[in-house]
Each structure stands twice: as C-alpha cells, then as structure tokens.
Design an enzyme around this catalytic site. Structure first.
Site, PDB file in Angstrom:
ATOM      1  N   SER A 118       0.848  -1.188   0.000  1.00 24.16           N
ATOM      2  CA  SER A 118       0.000   0.000   0.000  1.00 24.16           C
ATOM      3  C   SER A 118       0.880   1.233   0.000  1.00 24.16           C
ATOM      4  O   SER A 118       2.010   1.208   0.503  1.00 24.16           O
ATOM      5  CB  SER A 118      -0.924   0.015   1.223  1.00 24.16           C
ATOM      6  OG  SER A 118      -0.157   0.030   2.417  1.00 24.16           O
ATOM      7  N   HIS A 122       1.887  12.371  -0.128  1.00 19.45           N
ATOM      8  CA  HIS A 122       1.377  13.717   0.123  1.00 19.45           C
ATOM      9  C   HIS A 122       2.416  14.735  -0.354  1.00 19.45           C
ATOM     10  O   HIS A 122       3.370  15.039   0.364  1.00 19.45           O
ATOM     11  CB  HIS A 122       1.083  13.917   1.610  1.00 19.45           C
ATOM     12  CG  HIS A 122      -0.023  13.062   2.129  1.00 19.45           C
ATOM     13  ND1 HIS A 122      -1.341  13.279   1.789  1.00 19.45           N
ATOM     14  CD2 HIS A 122      -0.013  11.980   2.952  1.00 19.45           C
ATOM     15  CE1 HIS A 122      -2.102  12.369   2.384  1.00 19.45           C
ATOM     16  NE2 HIS A 122      -1.320  11.574   3.097  1.00 19.45           N
ATOM     17  N   HIS A 132      -2.978   7.379  -3.918  1.00 19.94           N
ATOM     18  CA  HIS A 132      -3.028   6.181  -3.077  1.00 19.94           C
ATOM     19  C   HIS A 132      -3.048   4.954  -3.971  1.00 19.94           C
ATOM     20  O   HIS A 132      -3.618   4.968  -5.067  1.00 19.94           O
ATOM     21  CB  HIS A 132      -4.293   6.203  -2.215  1.00 19.94           C
ATOM     22  CG  HIS A 132      -4.697   4.868  -1.688  1.00 19.94           C
ATOM     23  ND1 HIS A 132      -5.713   4.115  -2.248  1.00 19.94           N
ATOM     24  CD2 HIS A 132      -4.214   4.134  -0.653  1.00 19.94           C
ATOM     25  CE1 HIS A 132      -5.844   2.991  -1.569  1.00 19.94           C
ATOM     26  NE2 HIS A 132      -4.949   2.970  -0.603  1.00 19.94           N
ATOM     27  N   ASN A 134      -3.061   0.367  -3.569  1.00 20.12           N
ATOM     28  CA  ASN A 134      -3.069  -0.820  -2.719  1.00 20.12           C
ATOM     29  C   ASN A 134      -3.360  -2.038  -3.581  1.00 20.12           C
ATOM     30  O   ASN A 134      -4.337  -2.048  -4.337  1.00 20.12           O
ATOM     31  CB  ASN A 134      -4.145  -0.690  -1.622  1.00 20.12           C
ATOM     32  CG  ASN A 134      -4.160  -1.862  -0.666  1.00 20.12           C
ATOM     33  OD1 ASN A 134      -4.430  -2.993  -1.051  1.00 20.12           O
ATOM     34  ND2 ASN A 134      -3.880  -1.588   0.595  1.00 20.12           N
ATOM     35  N   TYR A 135      -2.511  -3.060  -3.466  1.00 23.05           N
ATOM     36  CA  TYR A 135      -2.771  -4.338  -4.131  1.00 23.05           C
ATOM     37  C   TYR A 135      -2.509  -5.450  -3.127  1.00 23.05           C
ATOM     38  O   TYR A 135      -1.506  -5.424  -2.413  1.00 23.05           O
ATOM     39  CB  TYR A 135      -1.923  -4.489  -5.401  1.00 23.05           C
ATOM     40  CG  TYR A 135      -2.349  -3.485  -6.444  1.00 23.05           C
ATOM     41  CD1 TYR A 135      -3.510  -3.682  -7.181  1.00 23.05           C
ATOM     42  CD2 TYR A 135      -1.636  -2.306  -6.629  1.00 23.05           C
ATOM     43  CE1 TYR A 135      -3.947  -2.734  -8.093  1.00 23.05           C
ATOM     44  CE2 TYR A 135      -2.062  -1.352  -7.541  1.00 23.05           C
ATOM     45  CZ  TYR A 135      -3.215  -1.577  -8.269  1.00 23.05           C
ATOM     46  OH  TYR A 135      -3.661  -0.628  -9.164  1.00 23.05           O
ATOM     47  N   ARG A 136      -3.403  -6.437  -3.081  1.00 19.91           N
ATOM     48  CA  ARG A 136      -3.373  -7.406  -1.994  1.00 19.91           C
ATOM     49  C   ARG A 136      -3.920  -8.766  -2.438  1.00 19.91           C
ATOM     50  O   ARG A 136      -4.643  -8.874  -3.431  1.00 19.91           O
ATOM     51  CB  ARG A 136      -4.190  -6.884  -0.812  1.00 19.91           C
ATOM     52  CG  ARG A 136      -5.627  -6.536  -1.190  1.00 19.91           C
ATOM     53  CD  ARG A 136      -6.301  -5.663  -0.151  1.00 19.91           C
ATOM     54  NE  ARG A 136      -7.659  -5.284  -0.552  1.00 19.91           N
ATOM     55  CZ  ARG A 136      -7.949  -4.233  -1.303  1.00 19.91           C
ATOM     56  NH1 ARG A 136      -6.978  -3.445  -1.738  1.00 19.91           N
ATOM     57  NH2 ARG A 136      -9.196  -3.957  -1.626  1.00 19.91           N
ATOM     58  N   HIS A 166      -6.787   8.097 -15.343  1.00 19.64           N
ATOM     59  CA  HIS A 166      -7.811   7.104 -15.686  1.00 19.64           C
ATOM     60  C   HIS A 166      -7.447   6.332 -16.948  1.00 19.64           C
ATOM     61  O   HIS A 166      -7.629   5.108 -17.013  1.00 19.64           O
ATOM     62  CB  HIS A 166      -9.167   7.790 -15.867  1.00 19.64           C
ATOM     63  CG  HIS A 166      -9.865   8.059 -14.574  1.00 19.64           C
ATOM     64  ND1 HIS A 166     -10.671   7.137 -13.956  1.00 19.64           N
ATOM     65  CD2 HIS A 166      -9.862   9.157 -13.768  1.00 19.64           C
ATOM     66  CE1 HIS A 166     -11.154   7.642 -12.831  1.00 19.64           C
ATOM     67  NE2 HIS A 166     -10.683   8.873 -12.695  1.00 19.64           N
ATOM     68  N   HIS A 196     -20.755  11.225   4.951  1.00 13.75           N
ATOM     69  CA  HIS A 196     -21.143  12.332   5.819  1.00 13.75           C
ATOM     70  C   HIS A 196     -20.881  13.687   5.172  1.00 13.75           C
ATOM     71  O   HIS A 196     -21.363  14.706   5.658  1.00 13.75           O
ATOM     72  CB  HIS A 196     -20.406  12.235   7.165  1.00 13.75           C
ATOM     73  CG  HIS A 196     -18.922  12.345   7.064  1.00 13.75           C
ATOM     74  ND1 HIS A 196     -18.126  11.353   6.519  1.00 13.75           N
ATOM     75  CD2 HIS A 196     -18.071  13.330   7.437  1.00 13.75           C
ATOM     76  CE1 HIS A 196     -16.861  11.724   6.571  1.00 13.75           C
ATOM     77  NE2 HIS A 196     -16.791  12.920   7.124  1.00 13.75           N
TER      78      HIS A 196
END
Length: 362
Positions: A118, A122, A132, A134-136, A166, A196
C-alpha cells in the site's frame, strides 16, 4: 495442511451453496503473491526517489507477534513529497476479524494469510495531487481473492491530470479483460466516498475487491449503484487466479506512468498561502475518510496490525475550518463542485467547457 483442508472443504456437497471459488489457487500462490507485491514496493520506491530527486525512503522492518510482518518505507521532507510511505505486509492468523467475516462468512474457522503493498503520497505543492495505491491477496481455507486499486486526490482541478490517470489504468485493466474498467471505475467512486460529506475523496481511479473465480465482477456493498448495474449488465465474468494475478501486476506497474507525468508537470508551478491553506483544508477530508470509512484501516486495527504503518496514510499537516465555503467562481469552488463528484472523465466532452474558464484543462 491448509491446502489439504481446502481440498476437503471443496469436496463437500454443500460447497455449491457457499461463495467459495471453484478454482484452487496454484500450490505456490502465497509465494508468488508475496513476491509480486514486494516487487511492486521496490519498483515504486525506486521510481519515486528518482522523481523526487532528493528524498530517500527510510525502511523499518517489523514483526507481528501473531504471525508475519512487513517493511515500512517512509520519505519525509523531500523536494516533491512532504511525506509519503510505501508499505509491504505479510500476515497470517487463526481467527478472522469481523470486517472479513461480514463479507465472507464461509472463511470462518480457517487459518488465514494476507499479503499486500500500500502507498500514500502527500506532495508539498498544492497543484500536485495526493495519490493512493493498494494491491493485496488473501487466502483462508476454501476462500481466496485479490483486491486492489489506485485513486487520485487533487487539491486544484486539472482535467488532463484526471484523464491521464484514468486512461493509464484503463489500459492496464484492458490488458487482462476489456470489461474490467467498466466496473472498477464506478466501484472506485463508490468506495472512496465520504457519506457524511456527500463527496468523493477525489477523482477516483480503479477499485476492486473479493475477486475470485466466481460470478460477476462487482462484489461491493451497493447492489443498486452504478458499478453493480454495469456488472449485472455484463453478466458472469469469472476470472482465473492467473488473470487476477496479472491484473494486480499490470496495474501496479502502471502506477508510475500514471502519476509521474502529473508530478513533472505540476511541480514547477508557483503557489502561495491561499493554495497551501486550501490544500491543508482538503487534506482534512482525506483524514476523515481513512479514519471513518476505510476498510483497510479497520482491518489492520482489528487484526492487531502495526499502528504506525496503518496510519502512515495520514498527511503530516492538516487543518479543519468550521463552515468553510469556497468563493463562487473560484478554482477551489470548481474542485468541490466538479472534482469531488463522480464523472465520466474519459467520455464526457462537456467537462472541457466547465473547466476551460478556470484554466483547469491542462
């Protein structure tokens, strides 16, 4: 022992009722998945150090008492990156956390294994987006799956940046199957959504989870959302273990070509206090998502993961402002009105007309 257990479970007559994959993973699945994500960590860190030019990653290895460990690499105060981290972890255990059992109850009672990489970056310059990745991979008895994705969070709107990110990931998905991006793009918009706030975290990218050899592509939590609708229209798209392995590898390798040109274009741009203040304000949304909604953060904390590594994704500086409203007609308003809502970045020509008056195309 685990593989013989998998075979025994798959041999039971009630397997057809469960969501267990019909295809067994290769005998060396764990070793290959581990090597793949470790390799991505190495490749990405080397590329980011070259891109920054001054910053270097400092590595800290760690061991998880319950089984497994990892290596955390953090860069601070670089020329480009104010802070960034690229993690690798490999963990195993006997009891699954509630966040997994809620999605895959058939994994209950089986020893489990998970490995992944991951990354969150910044940048200091507000014109360079946060990013960001992430590969799992996960196994537990009869259950296995791949997951992953990458998403872009700009603080100032540039249409070309969103389209390039993209387009690059679409090509990586298409190299495995032409239908994948059609589902994984809206799934990303759905997942990285602050309920929210009524906002997406940024302009999205791709996201997928629980991908095994079964059923339709979408395995998310909104059965009436755009990703689910596209997936249903496509019907069953079972992918083999090898295809899903290639999917993670292809998109992991696509990250630097997707992100580095954006950094190189935006880093020379001058900025002032206004832009920096807005960047810090928008970083607050990043913190809110990661601490309230992100399943990876929840999984890590529930499995007694390494807290410093789990919270590595948080920015070094951030601010909140009560009742903030962007000035009408400003670039900040364009970001909050257009770039925090799901868009067809590659297919909607009207986006040019909305961005052009603000100098927000290229």
């Amino acid at each position: 022992m685990v593989r013989s257990l998998i075979r025994r479970v798959l041999g039971r007559q009630d397997v057809g009722v469960s969501n267990a994959p019909l295809e067994l993973p290769p005998s060396d699945s764990r070793e290959r998945a581990r090597a793949m994500v470790m390799g991505l960590q190495d490749q990405i860190c080397a590329g980011l150090e070259a891109l920054d030019g001054e910053g270097r990653f400092v590595e800290e290895s760690w061991v998880r008492h319950e089984g497994g460990g990892g290596r955390s690499r953090v860069m601070r105060e670089g020329r480009v990156f104010e802070q960034g981290g690229v993690n690798f972890s490999e963990v195993q255990g006997e009891e699954l956390p509630p966040s997994i059992l809620k999605q895959r109850p058939e994994a209950k009672g089986h020893p489990w294994f998970a490995t992944g990489t991951s990354m969150v970056l910044h940048p200091r310059n507000p014109y360079i987006p946060t990013v960001h990745l992430n590969y799992r991979y996960f196994e537990a008895g009869p259950v296995w799956w791949f997951g992953g994705g990458a998403d872009l969070t700009p603080y100032y709107p540039f249409l070309d940046d969103a389209r390039h990110f993209h387009r690059t990931h679409q090509a990586a998905c298409d190299s495995v199957h032409p239908d994948l991006h059609k589902v994984f793009k809206p799934w990303c918009d759905e997942y990285f959504y602050l309920k929210h706030r009524g906002e997406t975290r940024g302009v999205g990218g791709i996201f997928y989870d629980y991908q095994d050899a079964n059923g339709t592509l979408y395995k998310g939590q909104d059965p009436s959302g755009p990703a689910a609708q596209v997936s249903a229209s496509l019907g069953a798209r079972p992918l083999s273990w090898e295809q899903l392995f290639s999917l993670g590898q292809a998109n992991g390798r696509a990250f630097l070509p997707a992100y580095a040109p954006i950094v190189e274009k935006r880093h020379p741009m001058a900025y002032g206090d206004r832009e920096r203040d807005f960047q810090l304000y928008r970083r607050g949304r990043y913190v809110e998502f990661n601490l309230v909604w992100d399943r990876g953060t929840i999984f890590g904390l529930q499995t007694n993961g390494r807290t410093e590594s789990i919270l590595m994704s948080l920015p070094p500086l951030v601010r909140w402002e009560y009742g903030y409203t962007a000035e009408a007609g400003s670039r900040e308003a364009l970001l909050t009105e257009l770039f925090t809502k799901p868009q067809d970045w590659l297919g909607d020509a009207s986006l040019d007309e909305r961005c052009r008056p603000h100098g927000a195309i290229n």
